[in-house]
Design a protein around this motif. Structure first.
Motif, PDB file in Angstrom:
ATOM      1  N   VAL A  85       8.069  65.422  41.784  1.00 54.00           N
ATOM      2  CA  VAL A  85       8.073  64.161  42.532  1.00 54.00           C
ATOM      3  C   VAL A  85       8.851  63.097  41.753  1.00 54.00           C
ATOM      4  N   ARG A  86       8.676  63.054  40.428  1.00 52.18           N
ATOM      5  CA  ARG A  86       9.387  62.077  39.595  1.00 52.18           C
ATOM      6  C   ARG A  86      10.894  62.300  39.670  1.00 52.18           C
ATOM      7  N   ARG A  90      13.452  59.523  41.080  1.00 51.24           N
ATOM      8  CA  ARG A  90      14.562  58.999  40.282  1.00 51.24           C
ATOM      9  C   ARG A  90      15.905  59.234  40.976  1.00 51.24           C
ATOM     10  N   TRP A  91      16.052  60.374  41.600  1.00 47.03           N
ATOM     11  CA  TRP A  91      17.286  60.651  42.341  1.00 47.03           C
ATOM     12  C   TRP A  91      17.428  59.661  43.494  1.00 47.03           C
ATOM     13  N   LEU A  92      16.338  59.439  44.223  1.00 48.05           N
ATOM     14  CA  LEU A  92      16.358  58.474  45.323  1.00 48.05           C
ATOM     15  C   LEU A  92      16.657  57.058  44.827  1.00 48.05           C
ATOM     16  N   GLY A  93      16.239  56.770  43.612  1.00 47.59           N
ATOM     17  CA  GLY A  93      16.498  55.455  43.029  1.00 47.59           C
ATOM     18  C   GLY A  93      17.981  55.151  42.933  1.00 47.59           C
ATOM     19  N   ALA A 101      12.377  53.011  51.277  1.00 49.51           N
ATOM     20  CA  ALA A 101      11.075  53.413  51.837  1.00 49.51           C
ATOM     21  C   ALA A 101      10.619  54.758  51.274  1.00 49.51           C
ATOM     22  N   ILE A 102      11.502  55.735  51.237  1.00 51.92           N
ATOM     23  CA  ILE A 102      11.122  57.058  50.715  1.00 51.92           C
ATOM     24  C   ILE A 102      10.921  56.993  49.197  1.00 51.92           C
ATOM     25  N   TYR A 103      11.694  56.165  48.505  1.00 50.43           N
ATOM     26  CA  TYR A 103      11.519  55.955  47.068  1.00 50.43           C
ATOM     27  C   TYR A 103      10.114  55.415  46.800  1.00 50.43           C
ATOM     28  N   ASP A 104       9.721  54.381  47.547  1.00 51.94           N
ATOM     29  CA  ASP A 104       8.388  53.787  47.368  1.00 51.94           C
ATOM     30  C   ASP A 104       7.286  54.791  47.685  1.00 51.94           C
ATOM     31  N   TYR A 105       7.486  55.606  48.699  1.00 55.42           N
ATOM     32  CA  TYR A 105       6.513  56.638  49.053  1.00 55.42           C
ATOM     33  C   TYR A 105       6.368  57.646  47.898  1.00 55.42           C
ATOM     34  N   CYS A 106       7.485  58.096  47.352  1.00 54.98           N
ATOM     35  CA  CYS A 106       7.448  59.047  46.231  1.00 54.98           C
ATOM     36  C   CYS A 106       6.750  58.429  45.022  1.00 54.98           C
ATOM     37  N   LYS A 107       7.001  57.164  44.789  1.00 46.60           N
ATOM     38  CA  LYS A 107       6.374  56.475  43.661  1.00 46.60           C
ATOM     39  C   LYS A 107       4.853  56.447  43.834  1.00 46.60           C
ATOM     40  N   ARG A 108       4.389  56.143  45.048  1.00 39.95           N
ATOM     41  CA  ARG A 108       2.939  56.142  45.309  1.00 39.95           C
ATOM     42  C   ARG A 108       2.349  57.547  45.135  1.00 39.95           C
ATOM     43  N   CYS A 109       3.066  58.562  45.597  1.00 42.95           N
ATOM     44  CA  CYS A 109       2.588  59.949  45.430  1.00 42.95           C
ATOM     45  C   CYS A 109       2.484  60.304  43.950  1.00 42.95           C
TER      46      CYS A 109
END
Length: 164
Positions: A85-86, A90-93, A101-109
């Protein structure tokens, strides 16, 4: 852990324990986040294990090699998920702002998975183990942290305790 902190869970949640609360507070203190992230990125360290070692040290306790091994092996399956997930986060970053939105979702996960890691360590903390080794020394041995870095880490813990 990631640089920002997730909202605290409900006080009735089994995930809300003293180790979790310590981790949230300690992570925000001084240079702690940068130190832990450097250990994670440069040494392959598990930040949750480093937080557990920090908590144990701050409480004036020690661990045993056996308790460290049990914790390390027990966390391995989730550690792999968190790492995946990290990497995605980071790739999405790099694609922001289009991927916000997907970056924030991954961060919460990622943060929820880390909270579960810490909950498992909290359960292990309540077990009866011989306390014969410094938690920082065990972590240093595991991740190849030189004594200079272990001393820096100990200083971060002492600074945190002094400000409490």
């Amino acid at each position: 852990m990631t640089k920002s902190t997730p909202p605290s869970p409900s006080p009735h949640s089994s995930l809300n324990n003293p180790l979790w609360q310590f981790s949230l507070d300690f992570y925000r203190h001084g240079d702690v986040a940068q130190f832990l992230l450097d250990c994670q990125d440069q040494k392959g360290a598990d930040v949750c294990l480093l937080l557990w070692a920090s908590y144990t040290t701050a409480c004036g306790r020690q661990l045993s090699e056996e308790s460290w091994r049990v914790a390390d092996r027990g966390l391995a399956p989730r550690r792999s998920m968190i790492s995946s997930v990290r990497r995605l986060r980071r790739w999405l970053g790099h694609l922001r702002p289009h991927s916000r939105a997907i970056y924030d979702y991954c961060k919460r996960c990622e943060q929820r998975l880390e909270q579960r890691q810490l909950a498992a360590l909290w359960l292990l903390q309540s077990e009866s183990w011989p306390e014969d080794r410094s938690a920082l020394e065990l972590a240093g041995q595991q991740y190849g942290l030189p004594q200079k870095e272990q001393a820096r880490w100990a200083g971060l813990i002492e600074s945190y305790k002094a400000n409490r």
